[in-house]
Design a protein around this motif. Structure first.
Motif, mmCIF file in Angstrom:
data_model
loop_
_atom_site.group_PDB
_atom_site.id
_atom_site.type_symbol
_atom_site.label_atom_id
_atom_site.label_comp_id
_atom_site.label_asym_id
_atom_site.label_seq_id
_atom_site.Cartn_x
_atom_site.Cartn_y
_atom_site.Cartn_z
ATOM 1 N N ILE A 1 3.550 -3.537 -10.167
ATOM 2 C CA ILE A 1 2.780 -2.291 -10.270
ATOM 3 C C ILE A 1 3.104 -1.661 -11.615
ATOM 4 O O ILE A 1 4.283 -1.504 -11.964
ATOM 5 C CB ILE A 1 3.122 -1.306 -9.132
ATOM 6 C CG1 ILE A 1 2.678 -1.867 -7.780
ATOM 7 C CG2 ILE A 1 2.449 0.033 -9.370
ATOM 8 C CD1 ILE A 1 2.880 -0.913 -6.615
ATOM 9 N N ASP A 2 2.073 -1.295 -12.375
ATOM 10 C CA ASP A 2 2.309 -0.679 -13.677
ATOM 11 C C ASP A 2 2.546 0.819 -13.540
ATOM 12 O O ASP A 2 2.565 1.361 -12.429
ATOM 13 C CB ASP A 2 1.163 -0.993 -14.663
ATOM 14 C CG ASP A 2 -0.159 -0.314 -14.280
ATOM 15 O OD1 ASP A 2 -0.166 0.617 -13.437
ATOM 16 O OD2 ASP A 2 -1.202 -0.710 -14.846
ATOM 17 N N LYS A 3 2.739 1.485 -14.656
ATOM 18 C CA LYS A 3 3.107 2.906 -14.652
ATOM 19 C C LYS A 3 1.972 3.818 -14.183
ATOM 20 O O LYS A 3 2.166 5.009 -13.975
ATOM 21 C CB LYS A 3 3.556 3.330 -16.053
ATOM 22 C CG LYS A 3 4.832 2.655 -16.528
ATOM 23 C CD LYS A 3 6.044 3.048 -15.705
ATOM 24 C CE LYS A 3 6.515 4.436 -16.034
ATOM 25 N NZ LYS A 3 7.712 4.820 -15.255
ATOM 26 N N LYS A 4 0.762 3.260 -14.019
ATOM 27 C CA LYS A 4 -0.354 4.055 -13.510
ATOM 28 C C LYS A 4 -0.641 3.775 -12.040
ATOM 29 O O LYS A 4 -1.580 4.313 -11.471
ATOM 30 C CB LYS A 4 -1.609 3.779 -14.354
ATOM 31 C CG LYS A 4 -1.488 4.247 -15.795
ATOM 32 C CD LYS A 4 -2.769 3.976 -16.570
ATOM 33 C CE LYS A 4 -2.646 4.455 -18.011
ATOM 34 N NZ LYS A 4 -3.870 4.148 -18.798
ATOM 35 N N GLY A 5 0.178 2.900 -11.445
ATOM 36 C CA GLY A 5 -0.005 2.586 -10.038
ATOM 37 C C GLY A 5 -0.961 1.432 -9.785
ATOM 38 O O GLY A 5 -1.361 1.195 -8.641
ATOM 39 N N ASP B 1 0.835 -1.211 0.000
ATOM 40 C CA ASP B 1 0.000 0.000 0.000
ATOM 41 C C ASP B 1 0.866 1.255 0.000
ATOM 42 O O ASP B 1 0.540 2.246 -0.676
ATOM 43 C CB ASP B 1 -0.922 0.016 1.225
ATOM 44 C CG ASP B 1 -2.094 -0.950 1.087
ATOM 45 O OD1 ASP B 1 -2.344 -1.408 -0.048
ATOM 46 O OD2 ASP B 1 -2.746 -1.244 2.106
ATOM 47 N N GLU B 2 1.963 1.222 0.763
ATOM 48 C CA GLU B 2 2.858 2.382 0.789
ATOM 49 C C GLU B 2 3.516 2.599 -0.572
ATOM 50 O O GLU B 2 3.650 3.733 -1.029
ATOM 51 C CB GLU B 2 3.923 2.206 1.876
ATOM 52 C CG GLU B 2 3.383 2.352 3.286
ATOM 53 C CD GLU B 2 4.463 2.272 4.349
ATOM 54 O OE1 GLU B 2 4.155 2.585 5.517
ATOM 55 O OE2 GLU B 2 5.618 1.904 4.033
ATOM 56 N N VAL B 3 3.935 1.503 -1.210
ATOM 57 C CA VAL B 3 4.535 1.616 -2.551
ATOM 58 C C VAL B 3 3.526 2.243 -3.509
ATOM 59 O O VAL B 3 3.846 3.178 -4.262
ATOM 60 C CB VAL B 3 4.977 0.237 -3.074
ATOM 61 C CG1 VAL B 3 5.536 0.372 -4.489
ATOM 62 C CG2 VAL B 3 6.018 -0.396 -2.164
ATOM 63 N N GLN B 4 2.302 1.715 -3.474
ATOM 64 C CA GLN B 4 1.248 2.213 -4.366
ATOM 65 C C GLN B 4 0.946 3.683 -4.090
ATOM 66 O O GLN B 4 0.785 4.484 -5.019
ATOM 67 C CB GLN B 4 -0.008 1.364 -4.173
ATOM 68 C CG GLN B 4 -0.973 1.407 -5.336
ATOM 69 C CD GLN B 4 -2.062 0.355 -5.211
ATOM 70 O OE1 GLN B 4 -2.364 -0.128 -4.124
ATOM 71 N NE2 GLN B 4 -2.650 -0.016 -6.334
ATOM 72 N N ARG C 1 1.421 6.619 -6.906
ATOM 73 C CA ARG C 1 0.253 7.410 -7.312
ATOM 74 C C ARG C 1 0.417 8.879 -6.922
ATOM 75 O O ARG C 1 0.034 9.773 -7.679
ATOM 76 C CB ARG C 1 -1.018 6.807 -6.699
ATOM 77 C CG ARG C 1 -1.407 5.506 -7.395
ATOM 78 C CD ARG C 1 -2.706 4.932 -6.902
ATOM 79 N NE ARG C 1 -3.159 3.863 -7.789
ATOM 80 C CZ ARG C 1 -4.130 3.014 -7.493
ATOM 81 N NH1 ARG C 1 -4.767 3.104 -6.327
ATOM 82 N NH2 ARG C 1 -4.493 2.084 -8.357
ATOM 83 N N TYR C 2 1.018 9.123 -5.778
ATOM 84 C CA TYR C 2 1.304 10.511 -5.374
ATOM 85 C C TYR C 2 2.237 11.170 -6.391
ATOM 86 O O TYR C 2 2.009 12.313 -6.815
ATOM 87 C CB TYR C 2 1.949 10.541 -3.985
ATOM 88 C CG TYR C 2 2.455 11.912 -3.603
ATOM 89 C CD1 TYR C 2 1.586 12.880 -3.110
ATOM 90 C CD2 TYR C 2 3.797 12.267 -3.796
ATOM 91 C CE1 TYR C 2 2.037 14.156 -2.799
ATOM 92 C CE2 TYR C 2 4.249 13.538 -3.489
ATOM 93 C CZ TYR C 2 3.366 14.477 -2.988
ATOM 94 O OH TYR C 2 3.806 15.747 -2.715
ATOM 95 N N GLN D 1 3.113 15.076 -10.626
ATOM 96 C CA GLN D 1 4.198 15.225 -11.613
ATOM 97 C C GLN D 1 5.589 15.253 -10.970
ATOM 98 O O GLN D 1 6.458 16.051 -11.349
ATOM 99 C CB GLN D 1 4.002 16.495 -12.472
ATOM 100 C CG GLN D 1 2.877 16.407 -13.485
ATOM 101 C CD GLN D 1 1.520 16.695 -12.879
ATOM 102 O OE1 GLN D 1 1.336 17.714 -12.210
ATOM 103 N NE2 GLN D 1 0.560 15.816 -13.091
ATOM 104 N N VAL D 2 5.756 14.399 -9.970
ATOM 105 C CA VAL D 2 7.073 14.245 -9.332
ATOM 106 C C VAL D 2 7.714 12.981 -9.899
ATOM 107 O O VAL D 2 7.117 11.909 -9.825
ATOM 108 C CB VAL D 2 6.949 14.119 -7.799
ATOM 109 C CG1 VAL D 2 8.320 13.931 -7.164
ATOM 110 C CG2 VAL D 2 6.241 15.336 -7.214
#
Length: 305
Positions: free
Chosen positions: A155-159, A45-48, A52-53, A58-59
């Motif tokens: 996890i894909d590039k969209k989270g 969950d933290e990774v996700q 996503r953050y 845009q970081v």
């Protein structure tokens, strides 16, 4: 960018969010510039959340395993670096092993041995994490990840979290569709078989001896620097080019194994990259062979910081 730190510690313990962190503390070469923010998640969950953050704000973000097959340029890495080494659980499920991506592949092979499960003996000396091993289909001594992997959680590039079968991973020599799509590996499940402990232990002892006798493990390095050219050996081409012992700054072509570049004292990432370029140019001039790097090179040059 202070608000990035404030936002991250809302979800992740502040002891696991570090600002302007030197990445040379996390790489096997002991080189590399600083990360703007380094995060050490302990749950998926933290990774996700971090991914996503980063996407929503845009970081830029970068995934870091244990830094074994990696060169981080001296300018460091902008944005967030996600270090997965805290995700390191290994679980036995019958003849299968489910492993989080931050566990090392060496630890995993040792756990398989203790459970008398055969198939991972080849990995007993590969210094990377399970995530990195799956990402690049790591291999050694005639075996590779594709021989034993069953599935992987990524996890894909969209989270989004995806469960991939072996067939969906597109595993090939030192590459995969996971790498091509730049997915992040969260965990892998290996399908092994019941084995004979004494035979497995003897095999692993033999491979460990071969590795320790041939590779310069006593000095910091990024492991094998170059991919093997078809029908040839990179180390042999480098050796035949009289490059063993060649030094630029604190980086040296190992006198023990020409396929390795070692840090003989206060090397910078720039020293490493300049020496890699010199080796490539020399081998090209001598044998008309283009040496491709196996090591992953990331980060920014100092001048662009």
């Amino acid at each position: 960018m202070k608000n990035v730190y404030d936002d991250l510690i809302k979800m992740i313990d502040k002891d696991r969010v570090r600002v302007d962190e030197p990445l040379k503390k996390y790489t096997f070469t002991k080189t590399g510039g600083n990360a703007d923010y380094l995060v050490l998640p302990i749950t998926y969950d933290e990774v996700q959340f971090v991914i996503r953050y980063a996407l929503e704000n845009q970081v830029p973000y970068t995934i870091l395993g244990n830094g074994s097959n990696l060169i981080v340029r001296d300018g460091g890495i902008r944005g967030i670096v996600i270090n997965l080494t805290q995700l390191n659980k290994i679980e036995i499920l019958g003849t299968e092993i489910k492993v989080q991506s931050g566990a090392t592949i060496i630890e995993t092979s040792q756990k398989a041995l203790s459970e008398r499960l055969t198939g991972l003996e080849f990995a007993c000396g590969i210094p990377g994490t399970v995530g990195g091993a799956v990402y690049m289909n790591a291999g050694a001594y005639g075996g590779e990840v594709s021989d034993v992997i069953k599935s992987a959680l990524v996890i894909d590039k969209k989270g989004n979290i995806l469960n991939l079968t072996k067939e969906q991973m597109g595993l090939e020599y030192r590459n995969s569709d996971i790498a091509k799509k730049d997915y992040l590996v969260l965990e892998a499940t290996f399908d092994l078989k019941a084995g004979n402990y004494d035979e497995m232990k003897a095999k692993m002892d033999e491979l460990t001896f071969l590795r320790e006798s041939k590779q310069p493990l006593e000095l910091p390095s990024c492991g094998s620097v170059f991919k093997r050219p078809p029908g040839m050996f990179a180390g042999k081409l480098i050796q035949d080019s009289n490059l063993q012992g060649k030094t630029i700054g604190g980086a040296q072509v190992s006198t023990k194994h020409a396929g390795f570049i070692v840090n003989i004292g206060d090397a910078t990432a720039t020293d490493y990259l300049n020496l890699i370029k010199h080796v490539q140019e020399t081998v090209k001039a001598n044998f008309d062979v283009e040496l491709e790097t196996e090591v992953k090179i990331i980060g920014e040059e100092v001048s662009s910081k």
